[in-house]
Design a protein around this motif. Sequence first.
Motif, PDB file in Angstrom:
ATOM      1  N   ALA A  85      -6.964  33.842 -18.154  1.00  0.00           N
ATOM      2  CA  ALA A  85      -6.864  32.592 -19.097  1.00  0.00           C
ATOM      3  C   ALA A  85      -6.699  33.056 -20.662  1.00  0.00           C
ATOM      4  N   GLN A  86      -7.452  34.215 -20.818  1.00  0.00           N
ATOM      5  CA  GLN A  86      -7.296  35.053 -22.214  1.00  0.00           C
ATOM      6  C   GLN A  86      -6.870  36.397 -22.127  1.00  0.00           C
ATOM      7  N   PRO A  87      -5.741  36.699 -22.065  1.00  0.00           N
ATOM      8  CA  PRO A  87      -5.088  37.981 -21.604  1.00  0.00           C
ATOM      9  C   PRO A  87      -5.693  38.958 -22.754  1.00  0.00           C
ATOM     10  N   GLY A  88      -5.938  40.456 -22.537  1.00  0.00           N
ATOM     11  CA  GLY A  88      -5.864  41.253 -23.613  1.00  0.00           C
ATOM     12  C   GLY A  88      -7.556  41.493 -23.847  1.00  0.00           C
ATOM     13  N   ALA A  89      -8.351  40.558 -23.162  1.00  0.00           N
ATOM     14  CA  ALA A  89      -9.718  40.569 -24.036  1.00  0.00           C
ATOM     15  C   ALA A  89     -10.608  41.632 -23.246  1.00  0.00           C
ATOM     16  N   GLY A  90     -10.398  42.978 -23.385  1.00  0.00           N
ATOM     17  CA  GLY A  90     -11.205  43.755 -22.981  1.00  0.00           C
ATOM     18  C   GLY A  90     -12.570  43.837 -23.672  1.00  0.00           C
ATOM     19  N   PRO A  91     -13.480  44.984 -23.308  1.00  0.00           N
ATOM     20  CA  PRO A  91     -14.819  44.948 -23.885  1.00  0.00           C
ATOM     21  C   PRO A  91     -14.690  45.123 -25.664  1.00  0.00           C
ATOM     22  N   TYR A  92     -13.611  45.453 -26.113  1.00  0.00           N
ATOM     23  CA  TYR A  92     -13.363  45.606 -27.618  1.00  0.00           C
ATOM     24  C   TYR A  92     -12.610  44.621 -28.136  1.00  0.00           C
ATOM     25  N   ASN A 107     -18.267  47.477 -15.084  1.00  0.00           N
ATOM     26  CA  ASN A 107     -18.140  46.267 -14.243  1.00  0.00           C
ATOM     27  C   ASN A 107     -16.682  46.008 -14.095  1.00  0.00           C
ATOM     28  N   ASP A 108     -16.033  46.780 -13.957  1.00  0.00           N
ATOM     29  CA  ASP A 108     -14.489  47.143 -13.405  1.00  0.00           C
ATOM     30  C   ASP A 108     -13.386  46.575 -14.244  1.00  0.00           C
ATOM     31  N   VAL A 109     -13.691  46.294 -15.632  1.00  0.00           N
ATOM     32  CA  VAL A 109     -12.577  45.812 -16.310  1.00  0.00           C
ATOM     33  C   VAL A 109     -11.835  47.080 -16.953  1.00  0.00           C
ATOM     34  N   ILE A 110     -10.681  46.827 -16.875  1.00  0.00           N
ATOM     35  CA  ILE A 110      -9.814  47.827 -17.473  1.00  0.00           C
ATOM     36  C   ILE A 110      -8.871  47.366 -18.526  1.00  0.00           C
ATOM     37  N   ALA A 111      -8.440  48.063 -19.782  1.00  0.00           N
ATOM     38  CA  ALA A 111      -7.912  47.435 -21.004  1.00  0.00           C
ATOM     39  C   ALA A 111      -7.467  48.385 -21.911  1.00  0.00           C
ATOM     40  N   PRO A 112      -6.322  48.389 -22.738  1.00  0.00           N
ATOM     41  CA  PRO A 112      -6.333  49.400 -23.810  1.00  0.00           C
ATOM     42  C   PRO A 112      -7.369  49.272 -24.690  1.00  0.00           C
ATOM     43  N   PHE A 113      -7.913  50.466 -25.062  1.00  0.00           N
ATOM     44  CA  PHE A 113      -8.754  50.757 -26.241  1.00  0.00           C
ATOM     45  C   PHE A 113      -7.897  50.931 -27.633  1.00  0.00           C
ATOM     46  N   LEU A 114      -6.812  51.982 -27.497  1.00  0.00           N
ATOM     47  CA  LEU A 114      -6.005  52.130 -28.528  1.00  0.00           C
ATOM     48  C   LEU A 114      -4.855  52.580 -28.063  1.00  0.00           C
ATOM     49  N   ARG A 115      -3.796  52.427 -28.939  1.00  0.00           N
ATOM     50  CA  ARG A 115      -2.295  52.776 -28.837  1.00  0.00           C
ATOM     51  C   ARG A 115      -1.885  53.399 -30.155  1.00  0.00           C
ATOM     52  N   ILE A 116      -0.917  54.325 -29.779  1.00  0.00           N
ATOM     53  CA  ILE A 116      -0.330  55.103 -30.800  1.00  0.00           C
ATOM     54  C   ILE A 116       1.303  54.626 -31.124  1.00  0.00           C
ATOM     55  N   ASP A 117       1.822  54.297 -32.089  1.00  0.00           N
ATOM     56  CA  ASP A 117       3.044  53.795 -32.286  1.00  0.00           C
ATOM     57  C   ASP A 117       3.849  54.748 -32.654  1.00  0.00           C
ATOM     58  N   GLY A 118       5.172  54.518 -32.371  1.00  0.00           N
ATOM     59  CA  GLY A 118       6.273  55.649 -32.873  1.00  0.00           C
ATOM     60  C   GLY A 118       5.955  57.033 -32.458  1.00  0.00           C
ATOM     61  N   ALA A 151      -9.772  44.191 -11.478  1.00  0.00           N
ATOM     62  CA  ALA A 151      -9.890  43.507 -12.525  1.00  0.00           C
ATOM     63  C   ALA A 151      -8.514  43.095 -13.408  1.00  0.00           C
ATOM     64  N   VAL A 152      -8.533  42.006 -13.969  1.00  0.00           N
ATOM     65  CA  VAL A 152      -7.316  41.456 -14.407  1.00  0.00           C
ATOM     66  C   VAL A 152      -7.295  41.343 -15.891  1.00  0.00           C
ATOM     67  N   LEU A 153      -6.316  42.124 -16.639  1.00  0.00           N
ATOM     68  CA  LEU A 153      -6.260  41.919 -18.167  1.00  0.00           C
ATOM     69  C   LEU A 153      -5.066  41.975 -18.618  1.00  0.00           C
TER      70      LEU A 153
END
Length: 386
Positions: free
Chosen positions: A33-40, A331-342, A10-12
């Motif tokens: 072609a569209q990076p970062g486009a996970g399920p959400y 279906n084998d997609v991996i992507a960030p769902f959330l991130r905490i800053d700081g 899976a490429v993200l």
Amino acid sequence: MERRTLLRAAVLGGSSAVFGGTLWRGAAYAAPAQPGAGPYGALGAADANGVRLPSGFTSRVIARSGQTVTGTSYTWHNAPDGGACYADGSGWIYVSNSEINPSGGASAVKFSSAGAITGAYRVLSGTRQNCAGGKTPWNTWLSCEEVSLGYVYETDPWGVNAAVRRDAMGRFKHEAAAADPVRKAVYLTEDETNGCLYRFVPTTWGNLSAGTLQVMVAGTATSGSFTWANVPDPDGSPTTTRTQVSGSKKFNGGEGCHYADDTVWFTTKGDNRVWQLNLAANTYELAYDDSLVTSGTAPLTGVDNITGSPSGDLFVAEDGGNMEICVITPNDVIAPFLRIDGQSGSEITGPAFSPDGTRLYFSSQRGTSGSSSGGITYEVRGPFRS
């Protein structure tokens, strides 16, 4: 959760996340072609709580270490770690461990059907460095001590019944637990550089006071078949449980563990891998290995606690990394769902969904201070996939 035995690549997000089966053995992949486009979708800007979320999701802080939980007189514990949710009539309860030594233990927060906090209380005291654990089908919380010769404690999320130490489940550096109602076993990870994967088979399902502790036996490869062998001395002294059985499979720092549909998913932090056991076929393989990413930055680093959602998605929390919870879809997609800053001096712990699947709870163990007294426990609400 319906999932193929072998996961594909899976490429993200401009990186190649390489998964199990034949594809992870060094193949190269192009950026999407569209990076970062996970399920959400892509993450938005940080909200008032420092949490970056996809569109449509919101966060709130439900507890802070050393401070009283909103609407209660209960002071939340330090270093919040593994957790789980339990239905409570039309409301629910979130249980959270405390990874401090001494003391440790676990606490709970109670919610109404509308999500309002209605109570908070202690469910386990006087234990050591309670890291992760697991929920049982009979609605107790298994709280695990991450110390040498540590124990598993079975606790009551309602705080009515006293916690019970479950000696038969073995003494070792416990991490997480996952119950399998089909084979009537509980799988246990071990946080050692040469740790093992265990299963405990109770004499009577629903009663953990007696049973057989077994260890996974397999070769040194990253995939193949496996068997279970009895651990002669679950007490682990003078010989550690992980060295008692010849051929026991070694894993580098066992962490989170999750069971769903004849599959056990577990993580190993020492080599940043997610593993899967096909219990129906008695085979194992890699599901994710960040060292085999062929271009860009690995989307998931510092693998730790793992849980699943009603849709069959896996949610993996990062210990460090860039403080994300990443999603792995059926279906084998991996992507960030959330991130905490700081909060780079912290780690994300205890992801768990409310019974209806609309709210995700988790903690930042050390918060912005980088200290165990700075823990923050969050709730995320939004259009989770059902």
